[in-house]
Design an enzyme around this catalytic site. Structure first.
Site, PDB file in Angstrom:
ATOM      1  N   LYS A  11       0.837  -1.215   0.000  1.00  0.00           N
ATOM      2  CA  LYS A  11       0.000   0.000   0.000  1.00  0.00           C
ATOM      3  C   LYS A  11       0.861   1.250   0.000  1.00  0.00           C
ATOM      4  CE  LYS A  11       0.735   1.440   4.487  1.00  0.00           C
ATOM      5  NZ  LYS A  11       1.543   2.583   4.839  1.00  0.00           N
ATOM      6  N   GLY A 103       4.860  -6.501   5.738  1.00  0.00           N
ATOM      7  CA  GLY A 103       4.617  -7.558   6.720  1.00  0.00           C
ATOM      8  C   GLY A 103       3.124  -7.722   7.001  1.00  0.00           C
ATOM      9  N   ASP A 137      -2.260  -2.262  10.608  1.00  0.00           N
ATOM     10  CA  ASP A 137      -2.577  -2.175   9.170  1.00  0.00           C
ATOM     11  C   ASP A 137      -3.148  -3.477   8.595  1.00  0.00           C
ATOM     12  OD1 ASP A 137      -1.751   0.424   8.984  1.00  0.00           O
ATOM     13  OD2 ASP A 137       0.233  -0.030   8.161  1.00  0.00           O
TER      14      ASP A 137
END
Ligand code: ATP
Length: 291
Positions: A11, A103, A137
């Site tokens: 992202k 990650g 996230d």
């Protein structure tokens, strides 16, 4: 289903604002997230012997409980008492420790994959509730697309999709500690907050220029002070025709938005030529949400 191949997409942040700091050290944020078509490839296979085996092409990444992909598999396998084992092959392409949620995206893909492979029947919402325990996230990486993220990043509002454009991504060779960036940010008052509402308005109107010109990241000043190469990359992208360029997350990755692919490629060549970094990718936005 004994084998599953997944793409874990990275992202960028079109906007990142910090509203405050919580007692526990987490920050309240207001971010516009956008998935890009730069991805890690993940292959999950069932194996007869119990346990989780993880291998990756990057020698410096952990392959045990310290890897987010491992943690994601373990979380679901423990909860659902899965007797069989899995092997996970992780082919990394998203720059590591770079502000692109690499990650977290791996964890999201593994949660999605294990749920499907073992027919656990968890809904997307239930996967997100588990994902946030692995990282702020992760819920967004499960959802994907253009999203407003609030709270610590886990309160998600899907937005109108980002208009089509090309994204040039450049990761300077410096390592940025997210902790250090937030600590420095906390040490003084935030004077200039980015225009998140301007980005939302641009998305509403499908006005790419309005979105690009409203972009802002409150963490950028802190990281640029430590690593001026970030500003140099931004300048080069803008000189080469980017609508705008900005640091993603806590950095150091810089991205530029381009209307023409040829201009993005030319800017990429210029960044390499000026030896600002070799880790440069021309890609595009990815608006499809996960089903
Ligand atoms: P964010 O945008 O969420 O801040 P990031 O880009 O800063 O993420 P990651 O690439 O997710 O950071 O990785 C940060 C650290 O986490 C690395 O230093 C690495 O050792 C560790 N890590 C654990 N699992 C993974 C994984 N699957 N991929 C990349 N890094 C991982």
């Amino acid at each position: 289903m004994d084998r599953l191949e997944l793409k874990a997409l990275g992202k960028i942040n079109l906007g990142l604002d910090v509203l405050g700091r919580r007692e526990n050290g987490y920050h309240d944020v207001r971010m516009v997230m956008q998935t890009v078509y730069l991805y890690d490839r993940i292959i999950i296979k069932k194996k007869k012997t119990p346990g989780i085996e993880l291998e990756t092409n990057l020698y410096y990444l952990p392959v045990n409980e310290n890897n987010l992909a491992y943690q994601a598999a373990k979380m679901l396998m423990d909860e659902f008492h899965i007797e069989e084992g899995v092997s996970i092959q992780l082919e990394k392409h998203i720059p590591v420790a770079a502000g692109m949620a690499g990650g977290s995206s791996n964890a999201a893909a593994v949660l999605f994959g294990i749920n499907r492979m073992f027919s656990l029947g968890l809904t997307q919402k239930e996967l997100m509730e588990r994902g946030v325990k692995l990282g702020a996230d992760v819920p967004y990486c499960i959802m994907r697309g253009t999203v407003l993220a609030e709270g610590i990043g886990e309160i998600l509002t899907p937005l109108s999709p980002m208009p089509k454009c090309y994204v040039l991504i450049a990761k300077p060779t410096v390592s940025v500690s997210t902790k250090m960036v937030y600590e420095k940010l906390d040490s003084h008052e935030i004077e200039n907050h980015p225009d998140i509402d301007g980005i939302l308005e641009g998305l509403e109107k499908q006005d790419l220029k309005k979105i690009a010109h409203s972009m802002g990241n409150v963490l950028e000043r802190v990281t640029v002070d430590a690593y001026p190469v970030i500003d140099k990359i931004k300048e080069t992208m803008i000189k080469e025709g980017a609508l705008n360029a900005m640091m993603s997350g806590s950095g150091p990755t810089v991205f530029g938005l381009f209307e023409e692919k040829s201009a993005a490629k030319k800017a990429a060549a210029k960044i390499r030529e000026e030896k600002l970094t070799r880790q440069v990718y021309v890609t595009n936005i990815h608006n499809a949400r996960r089903k």
